[in-house]
Enzyme design. Sequence first.
Site, short mmCIF file in Angstrom:
data_model
loop_
_atom_site.label_atom_id
_atom_site.label_comp_id
_atom_site.label_asym_id
_atom_site.label_seq_id
_atom_site.Cartn_x
_atom_site.Cartn_y
_atom_site.Cartn_z
N SER A 1 -20.57 7.93 -29.43
CA SER A 1 -19.81 8.27 -30.63
C SER A 1 -20.72 8.04 -31.81
O SER A 1 -21.70 7.27 -31.72
CB SER A 1 -18.59 7.35 -30.76
N TYR B 1 -14.31 -0.75 -30.44
CA TYR B 1 -14.81 0.59 -30.16
C TYR B 1 -16.26 0.71 -30.63
O TYR B 1 -17.13 1.20 -29.90
CB TYR B 1 -13.92 1.60 -30.87
P1 NAP Z 1 -8.47 11.64 -25.30
O1 NAP Z 1 -8.03 12.99 -25.73
O2 NAP Z 1 -7.63 10.46 -25.68
O3 NAP Z 1 -8.72 11.64 -23.71
C1 NAP Z 1 -9.15 10.48 -23.07
C2 NAP Z 1 -9.36 10.76 -21.60
O4 NAP Z 1 -9.84 9.54 -20.98
C3 NAP Z 1 -8.07 11.13 -20.88
O5 NAP Z 1 -8.36 12.08 -19.87
C4 NAP Z 1 -7.65 9.80 -20.24
O6 NAP Z 1 -6.89 9.96 -19.06
C5 NAP Z 1 -9.00 9.22 -19.87
N1 NAP Z 1 -8.96 7.78 -19.64
C6 NAP Z 1 -8.61 6.79 -20.50
N2 NAP Z 1 -8.70 5.59 -19.89
C7 NAP Z 1 -9.12 5.83 -18.62
C8 NAP Z 1 -9.40 5.01 -17.49
N3 NAP Z 1 -9.28 3.68 -17.56
N4 NAP Z 1 -9.80 5.60 -16.34
C9 NAP Z 1 -9.94 6.94 -16.25
N5 NAP Z 1 -9.68 7.77 -17.29
C10 NAP Z 1 -9.28 7.22 -18.45
O7 NAP Z 1 -9.92 11.28 -25.88
P2 NAP Z 1 -11.06 12.24 -26.50
O8 NAP Z 1 -10.86 12.28 -27.96
O9 NAP Z 1 -11.16 13.51 -25.74
O10 NAP Z 1 -12.35 11.33 -26.24
C11 NAP Z 1 -13.16 11.49 -25.07
C12 NAP Z 1 -14.41 10.64 -25.25
O11 NAP Z 1 -15.11 11.07 -26.42
C13 NAP Z 1 -14.12 9.15 -25.44
O12 NAP Z 1 -15.13 8.38 -24.81
C14 NAP Z 1 -14.20 8.99 -26.94
O13 NAP Z 1 -14.52 7.67 -27.31
C15 NAP Z 1 -15.32 9.96 -27.27
N6 NAP Z 1 -15.32 10.39 -28.66
C16 NAP Z 1 -14.26 11.05 -29.20
C17 NAP Z 1 -14.32 11.44 -30.54
C18 NAP Z 1 -13.20 12.16 -31.21
O14 NAP Z 1 -13.29 12.37 -32.42
N7 NAP Z 1 -12.15 12.57 -30.52
C19 NAP Z 1 -15.46 11.17 -31.30
C20 NAP Z 1 -16.52 10.51 -30.72
C21 NAP Z 1 -16.44 10.13 -29.39
P3 NAP Z 1 -5.31 9.53 -18.98
O15 NAP Z 1 -4.58 10.67 -19.54
O16 NAP Z 1 -5.09 9.32 -17.54
O17 NAP Z 1 -5.20 8.26 -19.80
#
Ligand code: NAP
Length: 256
Positions: A147, A160
């Site tokens: 991130s 985080y």
């Molecule tokens: P999201 O929409 O909340 O999706 C999170 C995913 O992770 C879901 O599929 C969830 O599955 C899974 N997950 C959570 N805990 C888990 C566990 N213990 N074991 C297996 N799966 C698990 O998040 P996102 O925004 O797409 O983010 C994805 C990644 O990108 C993360 O690492 C986040 O930190 C990073 N990121 C996001 C942003 C942003 O702006 N969105 C920016 C920088 C980095 P369930 O449905 O089963 O919980």
Amino acid sequence: MTHSTVLSGKVALVTGSSRGIGFTLAAGLAGAGATVVINGNNADRVEAAKSKLAEQFGQDRIHAAAFNVTSEHDVVAGLAGIEANVGPLHILVNNAGIQHRSSLLDLELADWNRVVDTNLTGAFLVGREAARHMTKRQRGKIINICSIQADLARPTIAPYVAAKGGLRNLTRSMTAEWAASGLQINGIAPGYIHTEMTQSLVDDEAFNKWILARTPANRWGRVEDIVGPALWLASEGADFVNGQTIFVDGGMSVVV
Ligand code: NAP
């Protein structure tokens, strides 16, 4: 999205791909020819995502493996199942992650642990298990989704920030130990991407205004913005790229 065959014959696991960035990365890898394993904690959401992608790419190309990335037992069993039933894993994207917002003074230990376990320890557990298979074959790609907060802090998200900074350095440690065995381990550091995780921020008028002003590209990132860099890192084109973290943030991390 253009379809190509650059990753055809390769098996890819994307953790946390039942929705959000992970789902789009899974679709992107499948679009480039890979056989893709969908993962998440919630088995129903994993099955729904698998069905959706299988309609587009075919049943034989999309598989499901629901397991909790923070459980050593489940990770070992999950990876063994993929190797036995889908094929030798070539690409791992450590994408599963969660957020928790609280001031440091009010932060509960349980919430700190939950965030660090999911974002950092999970990548260690899945990465270690994948590498145990990959190093024997002398090839493999690991992409850790970090991130912009791997480098930049903000109030209310300390666990985080600590976990993502740790993940950037874990990417370097994995490189130190596994690059000589033919693995390339790199990170992608997305800026602010519009997903479920950030929906509350998008809906917050003041924050949204701040993001647009603070981002040289003057927009939120889209999940699709992460696909190109991931495909490159997963491909032979990046075979001498080791231990790097690529910032995909519309320029936010290079301006004040
Ligand atoms: P999201 O929409 O909340 O999706 C999170 C995913 O992770 C879901 O599929 C969830 O599955 C899974 N997950 C959570 N805990 C888990 C566990 N213990 N074991 C297996 N799966 C698990 O998040 P996102 O925004 O797409 O983010 C994805 C990644 O990108 C993360 O690492 C986040 O930190 C990073 N990121 C996001 C942003 C942003 O702006 N969105 C920016 C920088 C980095 P369930 O449905 O089963 O919980």
